[in-house]
Design an enzyme around this catalytic site. Structure first.
Site, short mmCIF file in Angstrom:
data_model
loop_
_atom_site.label_atom_id
_atom_site.label_comp_id
_atom_site.label_asym_id
_atom_site.label_seq_id
_atom_site.Cartn_x
_atom_site.Cartn_y
_atom_site.Cartn_z
N HIS A 147 0.84 -1.20 0.00
CA HIS A 147 0.00 0.00 0.00
C HIS A 147 0.87 1.25 0.00
CE1 HIS A 147 1.18 -0.39 4.21
NE2 HIS A 147 0.90 0.90 4.37
N ASP B 259 0.80 5.16 2.01
CA ASP B 259 0.13 5.82 3.13
C ASP B 259 -0.60 7.06 2.60
OD1 ASP B 259 1.22 3.89 4.72
OD2 ASP B 259 2.78 5.15 5.58
N HIS C 171 4.76 0.26 -0.13
CA HIS C 171 5.57 -0.53 0.78
C HIS C 171 4.75 -1.68 1.36
CE1 HIS C 171 3.71 2.80 3.00
NE2 HIS C 171 3.70 2.03 4.06
N ARG D 7 8.76 -8.28 14.98
CA ARG D 7 9.11 -6.91 14.59
C ARG D 7 8.12 -5.96 15.25
NH1 ARG D 7 11.06 -3.70 10.30
NH2 ARG D 7 9.67 -1.99 9.73
C1 LIG Z 1 -7.56 -0.79 4.46
C2 LIG Z 1 -7.37 0.36 5.05
C3 LIG Z 1 -6.57 0.51 6.31
C4 LIG Z 1 -6.21 1.96 6.29
C5 LIG Z 1 -7.51 2.54 5.80
C6 LIG Z 1 -7.78 1.69 4.56
O1 LIG Z 1 -9.11 1.70 4.14
C7 LIG Z 1 -6.85 2.17 3.45
C8 LIG Z 1 -5.60 2.89 4.03
C9 LIG Z 1 -5.05 2.19 5.26
C10 LIG Z 1 -4.00 3.01 6.00
C11 LIG Z 1 -2.55 2.73 5.57
C12 LIG Z 1 -1.62 3.67 6.38
C13 LIG Z 1 -1.95 3.70 7.86
O2 LIG Z 1 -1.51 2.49 8.46
C14 LIG Z 1 -3.48 3.84 8.09
C15 LIG Z 1 -3.79 4.08 9.57
C16 LIG Z 1 -4.01 4.93 7.22
O3 LIG Z 1 -4.20 6.09 7.50
O4 LIG Z 1 -4.32 4.42 5.99
C17 LIG Z 1 -4.18 2.66 7.45
C18 LIG Z 1 -5.71 2.59 7.61
C19 LIG Z 1 -6.13 1.79 8.85
O5 LIG Z 1 -5.47 0.81 9.20
O6 LIG Z 1 -7.15 2.17 9.44
O1 LIG Z 2 5.57 -1.89 10.13
C1 LIG Z 2 6.07 -1.28 9.21
O2 LIG Z 2 7.28 -1.18 9.06
C2 LIG Z 2 5.18 -0.60 8.18
C3 LIG Z 2 3.73 -0.51 8.61
C4 LIG Z 2 2.92 0.33 7.69
O3 LIG Z 2 3.20 0.44 6.53
C5 LIG Z 2 1.76 1.07 8.22
O4 LIG Z 2 1.47 0.95 9.44
O5 LIG Z 2 1.12 1.80 7.44
FE LIG Z 3 2.18 2.12 5.57
#
Ligand SMILES: C=C1C[C@]23C[C@@]1(O)CC[C@H]2[C@@]12CC[C@H](O)[C@@](C)(C(=O)O1)[C@H]2[C@@H]3C(=O)O
Ligand SMILES: O=C(O)CCC(=O)C(=O)O
Ligand SMILES: [Fe+2]
Length: 357
Positions: free
Chosen positions: A220, A222, A277, A287
């Site tokens: 994904h 961020d 990533h 980890r």
């Molecule tokens: C599948 C999902 C988890 C996420 C929200 C989403 O719908 C798509 C983006 C995901 C992500 C990736 C980065 C961060 O870890 C996170 C907190 C974010 O802002 O976007 C996660 C979301 C989550 O885990 O709630």
């Molecule tokens: O754990 C990691 O190193 C990456 C985790 C990550 O990509 C995330 O929390 O969005």
């Molecule tokens: Fe991430």
């Protein structure tokens, strides 16, 4: 091997399985530094920073709190969950069926929210919230420093225009602590992924449907502006290069890694591209990563910086608020390229249109 270069010229690249992760020394002279930060953001959307000023004790206190929480029983941990989106989560990522081999705490960085959440997370909530708040303040400081360097490197007139987006008290920044338990690989016990080259790992793992046993956190980008990552000494993080090759990132518990998020891609009108990533599980060790996701307040608009829009490079994205972008992100799967929803389609982008009479 790369020939050693004078420190004043570095993006220092340490060779990792044939590929370099840019490493930027924050003690370098400022104009050089801003140039290097921009270069790393353009080339990889990812880099490591050394000689940062975050005290070791701030990092270790949060790590201790994380270790203490994750060593609780499942029923104790579940008191802090489910993560919807904040709180304790186990294996489920987001609301749309994404799964990984991990458990995590996802927190909003607002101090009041942290103080409330701490009550369900820790036996000593005050100690927990102090450790979290101190880490957030330090990570925010480092993020602002990097965003100011980006603005300088891009010759943006107001050098605080990027860091101001996350300095606001109503900023929607998040903190996430991930823990990936070791996962023994199915079948062949001698199958040690750490000995594989990046391209072999890519072949092994691109077909996630066949065997996602070793996926800690799926591929994904961020959504936010910038992510600051720190982990213990256990590997697993990989980044994807612009040509789609997966590069393992060697862990470094004393340093921070920086990731360009979707919102910074928009702010730079596509000059930077958010880094894709993922995390693969380790076969023997757990980890733990601490992620600070820097975001603006929900009702703030995200549009390309005026400096990044020219007649030759008109705006590539429709304006949207951070709340609208988050809503889109949460309606999609983890690996989706959500920025596509906000792209302005121009005629010259479609080869068929220019080819037609
Ligand atoms: C599948 C999902 C988890 C996420 C929200 C989403 O719908 C798509 C983006 C995901 C992500 C990736 C980065 C961060 O870890 C996170 C907190 C974010 O802002 O976007 C996660 C979301 C989550 O885990 O709630
Ligand atoms: O754990 C990691 O190193 C990456 C985790 C990550 O990509 C995330 O929390 O969005
Ligand atoms: Fe991430």
């Amino acid at each position: 091997m790369v020939a050693p270069c004078p420190t004043s010229m570095m993006v220092r690249t340490k060779k990792t399985k044939g590929m370099g992760i840019p490493t930027i020394d924050l003690s370098l002279e400022r104009s050089k530094l801003s140039e290097l930060v921009v270069k790393a953001c353009e080339e990889y959307g990812f880099f490591k920073v050394v000689n940062h000023s975050v005290p070791k004790e701030v990092i270790s206190r949060l790590e201790e709190e994380g270790t203490e929480f994750f060593s609780k029983t499942s029923s104790e941990k579940s008191q802090a969950g489910p993560a919807n989106p904040f709180g304790y989560g186990c294996r489920n990522i987001g609301p749309n069926g994404d799964m990984g081999h991990l458990e995590y705490l996802l927190l909003h960085t607002n101090p009041l929210s942290i103080s409330e959440r701490s009550k369900t997370i820790a036996n000593d909530p005050t100690k927990f919230s102090c450790a979290v708040n101190d880490y957030i303040e330090a990570a925010k400081g480092l993020t602002c420093e990097i965003l100011d360097l980006v603005a300088e490197g891009l010759w943006v007139q107001d050098k605080f225009s990027l860091s101001n987006l996350i300095r606001d008290v109503h900023s929607d920044s998040l903190l996430r602590i991930n823990q990936y338990p070791p996962v023994a690989l199915k079948g062949n016990k001698n199958w040690d992924t750490s000995k594989l080259e990046a391209h072999q790992l890519q072949n092994q793992n691109n077909n996630n449907n066949n065997n996602n046993n070793n996926i800690g956190f799926g591929e994904h980008s961020d959504p936010q502006i910038l992510t600051i990552m720190r982990s213990n000494n256990v590997d697993g993080l990989q980044i994807s290069t612009h040509d789609g090759l997966w590069i393992p990132v060697p862990p470094d518990p004393n340093e921070f890694f920086v990731m360009v998020g979707d919102a910074l891609q928009v702010l730079t009108n596509g000059r930077f591209v958010s880094v894709r990533h993922r995390v693969l599980t380790n076969t023997t060790k757990a980890r733990m990563s601490m992620m600070y996701f820097a975001a603006p307040p929900l009702n703030w608009w995200i549009t390309p910086l005026p400096k990044m829009v020219t007649p030759h490079n008109p705006s590539q994205y429709k304006p949207f608020t951070w709340a609208q972008y988050k809503q889109a992100a949460y309606s999609l799967r983890l690996g989706d390229t959500r920025l596509d929803l906000f792209k302005i389609q121009r005629q010259q982008d479609t080869p068929l249109a220019s080819a037609s009479p």
